[in-house]
Design an enzyme around this catalytic site. Structure first.
Site, short mmCIF file in Angstrom:
data_model
loop_
_atom_site.label_atom_id
_atom_site.label_comp_id
_atom_site.label_asym_id
_atom_site.label_seq_id
_atom_site.Cartn_x
_atom_site.Cartn_y
_atom_site.Cartn_z
CG HIS A 265 -2.16 0.77 1.06
ND1 HIS A 265 -1.96 2.24 1.36
CD2 HIS A 265 -3.38 0.57 0.77
CE1 HIS A 265 -3.26 2.71 1.03
NE2 HIS A 265 -4.07 1.86 0.95
CG ASP A 319 -8.48 -4.62 -2.50
OD1 ASP A 319 -9.66 -4.67 -2.04
OD2 ASP A 319 -7.57 -3.98 -3.07
N1 ACO Z 1 3.96 -7.77 -3.90
C1 ACO Z 1 5.20 -8.02 -4.17
N2 ACO Z 1 6.24 -6.83 -4.14
C2 ACO Z 1 5.55 -5.64 -4.11
C3 ACO Z 1 4.22 -5.62 -3.88
C4 ACO Z 1 3.30 -6.65 -3.96
N3 ACO Z 1 2.01 -6.83 -3.68
N4 ACO Z 1 3.66 -4.17 -3.61
C5 ACO Z 1 4.82 -3.44 -3.79
N5 ACO Z 1 5.81 -4.43 -3.96
C6 ACO Z 1 7.43 -4.09 -3.98
C7 ACO Z 1 7.60 -3.66 -5.50
O1 ACO Z 1 7.83 -4.68 -6.37
C8 ACO Z 1 8.84 -2.61 -5.47
O2 ACO Z 1 9.91 -3.46 -5.09
P1 ACO Z 1 11.41 -2.89 -5.93
O3 ACO Z 1 11.45 -1.74 -5.30
O4 ACO Z 1 12.33 -4.07 -5.66
O5 ACO Z 1 10.98 -2.57 -7.28
C9 ACO Z 1 8.56 -2.16 -3.93
O6 ACO Z 1 7.61 -3.07 -3.27
C10 ACO Z 1 7.67 -0.60 -4.20
O7 ACO Z 1 6.66 -0.70 -4.89
P2 ACO Z 1 5.81 0.49 -5.51
O8 ACO Z 1 4.95 0.10 -6.58
O9 ACO Z 1 6.83 1.38 -5.69
O10 ACO Z 1 4.94 0.62 -4.27
P3 ACO Z 1 3.75 1.72 -4.07
O11 ACO Z 1 3.39 2.27 -2.91
O12 ACO Z 1 3.60 2.51 -5.42
O13 ACO Z 1 2.67 0.41 -4.42
C11 ACO Z 1 0.52 -0.48 -4.77
C12 ACO Z 1 1.35 0.32 -3.76
C13 ACO Z 1 0.36 -0.11 -6.03
C14 ACO Z 1 -0.67 -0.76 -3.98
C15 ACO Z 1 1.39 -2.02 -4.70
O14 ACO Z 1 1.78 -2.43 -3.40
C16 ACO Z 1 0.67 -3.20 -5.52
O15 ACO Z 1 1.06 -3.04 -6.50
N6 ACO Z 1 0.09 -3.98 -4.68
C17 ACO Z 1 -0.82 -5.11 -5.32
C18 ACO Z 1 -2.04 -4.52 -5.83
C19 ACO Z 1 -3.05 -4.29 -4.95
O16 ACO Z 1 -3.12 -5.09 -3.66
N7 ACO Z 1 -3.80 -3.11 -4.74
C20 ACO Z 1 -4.76 -2.79 -3.61
C21 ACO Z 1 -4.21 -1.64 -2.92
S1 ACO Z 1 -5.27 -1.05 -1.58
C22 ACO Z 1 -6.72 -0.19 -2.68
O17 ACO Z 1 -6.50 0.21 -3.61
C23 ACO Z 1 -8.01 -0.46 -2.18
#
Ligand code: ACO
Length: 385
Positions: A265, A319
């Protein structure tokens, strides 16, 4: 005007950019806390109802009995869909994505409103109450029609949550199921300046009408990185299919740099408090229905993911269990995001109204890094690229 080669700070993803002061929602992402108008999400989930929480978000205070009764009466008065709207829903292909249906029909509600645009907060709230009330009717009407079923008339004695379940299934809902649905709606009603709320705020800042504002939010919520994550999370759990296969799935997915849906998140760097509540409800619901395998598989995925991601700030979000809860309530998977939208209308409305109290047109900038003063080539002389 800044020259293209002048350095500027680009806030990609608008991380840590504040667009307004707000009294609606506070998230402490380090301490696993979420408040609506100062009330903790745990207290609201335990003691409030979706109707009361929607009132709280939109107006800013917990209603008196008379205020709540009046609000509920207003919601009830809009439950039936206009014949033109029903005709429109009937005309959609059965294969349509329900989010496309909701987005299109909410937009069309404005066409059936003789005065869609207004600059008055109370009238904006009136439009929002109409959309809030009709969203369950729209979602369930499409779901039943695509399945070749007759439409169910709204029940004015039921809560927002129970009426939704009855409109969907045609059966009087079990009291516990209605309670779980009500809590799920409370948990999804608001979450500060997330992507869809920002969309609504941008649209509001142009002084557009409520139908346009909410339509913007629905369009933005649709993506798999936002509202669509619960559907993907459930599909993953179903594909994994058994707790014994969870470790393999997680290890392979992470090795391939795939994301575990329902994890991570932008704001929470620890447990999402909504996840905690939904996981508890999911466990109770699964055991009451005698359908525990899916829940146990989700728990096994969660445990493996937490083990592999230990040391990173990636924890389960809302989620990770919402899809399982909705699925166990008998709701088709492609309705999960529309349900999220139908609840979030409350938060979108609250933010739009609050922003408009001190409106400033939202107009950020893009730093131009392209070319200038290129000679225009006539069409026939272009060689392509
Ligand atoms: N699984 C594995 N790795 C992850 C995940 C995940 N769910 N989420 C983030 N990471 C990792 C990324 O790969 C990244 O790694 P890196 O730095 O080695 O490349 C690091 O964590 C940072 O990721 P970002 O995308 O920069 O983090 P951000 O804060 O933008 O992400 C997001 C937030 C988009 C929700 C992300 O965690 C994600 O894609 N989660 C999966 C989708 C999800 O569950 N969305 C629902 C969110 S809640 C809502 O909207 C109601």
């Amino acid at each position: 005007m800044s020259a293209a080669n002048e350095p500027v700070v680009i806030h990609k993803g608008l991380d840590n950019v504040y667009v307004k002061e707000s009294k609606i929602c506070f998230i402490d992402g380090e301490a696993s806390k979420l408040y609506y108008r100062g009330y903790s999400i745990g207290e609201l989930a335990e003691y409030s109802t979706f109707e009361e929480t929607a009132y709280l978000l939109i107006y800013g205070w917990l209603p008196t009995r008379a205020q709540l009764d009046d609000f509920v009466k207003r919601l009830h008065s809009h439950r039936s869909l206009e014949p033109g709207i029903l005709q429109m829903i009937r005309s959609f292909p059965a294969t349509s994505d329900p989010m496309d249906v909701l987005r299109t029909v909410v937009s069309a509600l404005g066409v059936y409103d003789p005065q869609p645009a207004t600059d008055n907060a109370e009238m904006r709230i009136d439009k929002a109450v109409r959309i809030l009330s009709q969203a369950p009717s729209i979602i369930t009407a499409f779901s039943r029609l695509r399945d070749g079923k007759d439409l169910v008339p709204p029940d004015f004695n039921l809560s927002h949550a129970a009426n939704f379940l009855q409109l969907l299934t045609g059966k009087s809902p079990d009291q516990y199921d209605a309670h779980v649905m009500d809590v799920a709606l409370i948990l999804h009603a608001e979450h500060e300046m997330n992507a869809s709320t920002f969309s609504c705020t941008v649209t509001a800042s142009t002084l557009a009408d409520m139908y346009s504002i909410i339509t913007s939010g629905i369009g933005t919520l649709r993506g798999p990185l936002h509202g669509g994550a619960n559907e993907v999370a459930l599909k993953t759990v179903m594909e994994v299919g058994d707790p014994s296969k969870a470790e393999d799935y997680v290890a392979t997915a992470l090795a391939q740099k795939k994301r575990i849906m329902g994890f991570g998140h932008r704001i929470y760097k620890t447990w999402d408090p909504r996840y905690v509540i939904l996981k508890k409800l999911g466990a109770e619901l699964a055991s009451r229905k005698g359908e525990t395998k899916l829940f146990e598989t989700a728990v096994a995925i969660e445990q493996s993911a937490l083990k592999h991601l230990a040391g990173s700030p990636i924890f389960p979000n809302v989620d990770s269990y919402s899809g399982i809860v909705f699925h166990t309530l008998g709701i088709p998977t492609d309705l999960f995001t529309p349900i999220f939208a139908m609840s979030r209308i409350a938060g979108w409305t609250a933010h739009a109204i609050e922003y408009l109290e001190a409106n400033r047109l939202i107009r950020p900038k893009a730093h131009y890094v392209g070319q200038t003063d290129l000679p225009y080539t006539p069409l026939e002389s272009r060689t392509g690229r």
